[in-house]
Design an enzyme around this catalytic site. Structure first.
Site, PDB file in Angstrom:
ATOM      1  N   CYS A 155      14.549  10.400   6.278  1.00  0.00           N
ATOM      2  CA  CYS A 155      14.587  10.135   7.720  1.00  0.00           C
ATOM      3  C   CYS A 155      16.024  10.095   8.237  1.00  0.00           C
ATOM      4  CB  CYS A 155      13.837   8.866   8.070  1.00  0.00           C
ATOM      5  SG  CYS A 155      14.538   7.396   7.337  1.00  0.00           S
ATOM      6  N   LYS A 192       0.867  -1.182   0.000  1.00  0.00           N
ATOM      7  CA  LYS A 192       0.000   0.000   0.000  1.00  0.00           C
ATOM      8  C   LYS A 192       0.904   1.233   0.000  1.00  0.00           C
ATOM      9  CE  LYS A 192      -1.701   2.973   2.075  1.00  0.00           C
ATOM     10  NZ  LYS A 192      -1.448   4.403   1.738  1.00  0.00           N
ATOM     11  N   SER A 209       5.884   8.862   9.629  1.00  0.00           N
ATOM     12  CA  SER A 209       6.152   9.745  10.768  1.00  0.00           C
ATOM     13  C   SER A 209       6.036   8.969  12.083  1.00  0.00           C
ATOM     14  CB  SER A 209       5.158  10.902  10.770  1.00  0.00           C
ATOM     15  OG  SER A 209       3.872  10.410  11.098  1.00  0.00           O
TER      16      SER A 209
END
Lengths: 120, 483
Positions: free
Chosen positions: B282, B174, B227
């Site tokens: 990140c 997904k 996140s």
């Protein structure tokens, strides 16, 4: 595009340069040198594909493609030497600016080959 | 005509059961690249059921045959390398070189999966008691899924999918609705492999689809990258529903620069760390901790080199920094810069209101450097996920380590120094999962686990490397005696 300020800009310029040199020698009837240029083009495509690593992607400065324009209208022996000398200079200048050894090696090898052709 | 994306379920491209779509926007040109379905619970059911149905046959396919599919996959992805690069640039906004780096990383993960038959072994002890042997047999588990982010739309799915399926599991991906075209291309190439139907499935959608995937009883494990607040929700939801989970969250990565660091070389590398992918990584170094009297010369060199970066459209080879993902992201980043300034930071390089000729609607934020930041300011504490660097002063090495370890994040930390002693102390004492020594982007390669601690990671086994082998398999213990 005037500035050669990234790994990709340099490798793409090298690929375009070898494409031009291949076509130049084809039109001059120099099949062996055209084949050599095409081999270098393919090698640079491979090197560009296989050797970009974000760990070492850094900005590059001090190089401009306008310094390495080829005169492709002159296919005489002297013209060919000039083309080879310009290509050799491009690779000699760019190799130390690249921080990926495999790419550096490909540029150094191209510089050596073009220099040999220029001095032949 | 704008392309309408479809799910890939049971070996076929299928439309969503809902007509509702959202637009995929090129963040530099604002062109609509595609329409992507929002997806429904019925779509999730169809994809997971297809994957579950495919599992028994796929599991019994020899691992060498499963790996061969990935060998062919690698070859096809290599052939279309520059197509992937273009798609990543167009939908994400990063530069061509950054996209090439991403695609290469993705291929490295396929390489890792191809080699799995060499290491995916169980183990056995003979005569654990007289005449009794004990074996740990490595077995796949079933249907795994990944919920992947916008910032590495091609690489992150490949961290998980190839390893999971070579180990005998089936898969549902997904991707982010902001960058689904890279996944679409990954599946177009998968479709060329003629794998058994249902082994790999692609499901588009947003939060509702993600929740339905995590709650689905036939899903055995979830990989997530995004996140920290969402990673925590993913971790908790998966725990509640009894699933394996590895949830990688956000970050606030510090870069310590010691007085003995080679300034010019270090800053060049820090540029890549802080401004690569427009800071939307990140592993982006977003806080530079200058130790002792290197502060002023370091700040000046940072400003000099950051000012020289060429910001523009990623498809142009000479662009050194592209866009952020959207107008909304740009507004959020600019607000956070303003908040930092309001708290007392000085913008010695201000990337707000950045405009790029030829791209009036582009989501550009220029390289930004905030001077005089203290560890308690929001710009030092909170993830900005943009090209914003805060500089903090530390009196000595110990204070620098204290600043780093006070962060609630623990994804990555780097030190620039010529001292082996400080480098060793840094590795030993800093509470972060990926450590760089004279490296600004300490990105684990495919055969190593991608680290992460504190609020940057929720779970036990990390993505990639030996951790992935453990995450995607179980050990069944067999104790046997023959009369």
């Amino acid at each position: 595009m005037t500035s050669l300020n990234t790994f990709g800009a340099i490798m793409t310029f090298a690929i375009e340069m070898e494409t031009q040199i291949r076509d130049y020698y084809q039109s001059a009837g120099e099949a062996a040198r055209a084949a050599d240029a095409d081999k270098r083009r393919l090698n640079f495509e491979r090197v560009r594909r296989e050797n970009v690593t974000e760990i070492k992607l850094e900005p590059i400065d001090g190089l401009s493609e306008t310094d390495y324009a080829l005169n492709l209208s002159d296919t005489s022996a002297a013209g060919q030497k000039a083309v080879e000398a310009t290509a050799a200079r491009f690779y000699t200048d760019t190799a130390p600016k690249i921080n990926v050894r495999e790419a550096q090696r490909a540029l150094e090898r191209a510089a050596k080959q073009h220099l040999q052709n220029a001095e032949a | 005509m704008v392309q309408k994306l479809q799910h890939y379920i049971g070996g076929a491209w299928v439309s969503s059961t809902s007509d509702q779509m959202t637009s995929v926007i090129n963040p530099a040109t604002c062109d609509v690249l595609a329409e992507v379905p929002v997806g429904t619970r019925e779509d999730v059911d169809a994809a997971v059921n297809a994957a579950a149905a495919a599992f028994p046959e796929w599991r019994s396919t020899p691992i060498l045959s499963r790996a061969q599919y990935m060998y062919r996959y690698k070859t096809l992805v290599e052939e279309r390398f520059e197509d992937f690069v273009r798609v990543v640039v167009e939908e994400n906004g990063k530069t061509r070189d950054e996209a090439r780096g991403e695609v290469r990383r993705g291929i490295e993960s396929i390489d890792f999966a191809i080699g799995l038959p060499n290491i995916a072994h169980g183990y056995k002890v003979e005569d654990i008691s007289s005449g009794i042997d004990e074996t740990a047999e490595r077995q796949p588990l079933g249907v795994f899924t990944a919920i992947t982010p916008f910032n590495f739309p091609m690489m992150v799915p490949l961290w998980f999918l190839p390893t999971a399926i070579v180990l005998g599991n089936t898969y549902v991906l997904k991707p982010s609705p902001q960058t689904p075209i890279s996944a679409q291309l990954l599946y177009e190439v998968l479709d060329e492999l003629d794998m058994p139907e249902g082994v790999v499935n692609l499901l588009h959608g947003g939060v509702d689809v993600s929740m339905a995937v995590m709650e689905h009883p036939k899903v055995v494990g979830v990989s997530f990258v995004g996140s920290s607040p969402v990673a925590k929700i993913v971790y908790e939801t998966c725990g509640k529903h009894g699933k394996r989970v590895q949830a990688q969250g956000g970050a606030k990565n510090h870069i310590v620069v010691m007085p003995d660091a080679d300034l010019s070389v270090s800053v060049k590398n820090i540029m890549g760390s802080s401004y690569g992918c427009a800071g939307q990584r990140c592993l982006a170094g977003s806080v530079v901790v200058a130790v002792g009297d290197i502060y002023e010369p370091l700040r000046d060199e940072l400003v000099k080199q950051a000012s020289a970066l060429r910001v523009g459209y990623g498809l142009e080879e000479t662009t050194q920094m592209g866009t952020v993902i959207s107008h909304a992201a740009r507004e959020r980043i600019e607000k956070m810069i303003s908040a930092g300034v309001a708290e007392g930071a000085t913008p010695v390089l201000d990337g707000r209101n950045k405009s790029v000729e030829g791209f009036p609607e582009g989501s550009f934020v220029g390289p930004t450097i905030l001077d005089g930041v203290t560890a308690n300011m929001s710009v030092a504490r909170d993830e900005i996920f943009g090209p914003v660097m805060s500089i903090i002063r530390a009196a000595d090495f110990d204070e620098a380590v204290d600043i780093l370890n006070s962060s609630r994040y623990g994804n990555s930390a780097s030190i620039f120094t010529s001292s082996g002693k400080y480098a060793r102390e840094f590795k030993y004492r800093v509470d972060a999962g990926n450590i760089g020594v004279n490296i600004g982007v300490a990105a684990a390669t495919a055969s190593f686990p991608f680290g992460g601690k504190k609020d940057s990671f929720f779970g036990d086994l990390h993505g990639q490397g030996p951790d992935a082998l453990e995450f995607f398999t179980d050990r069944k213990i067999v104790i046997e005696r023959w009369f």
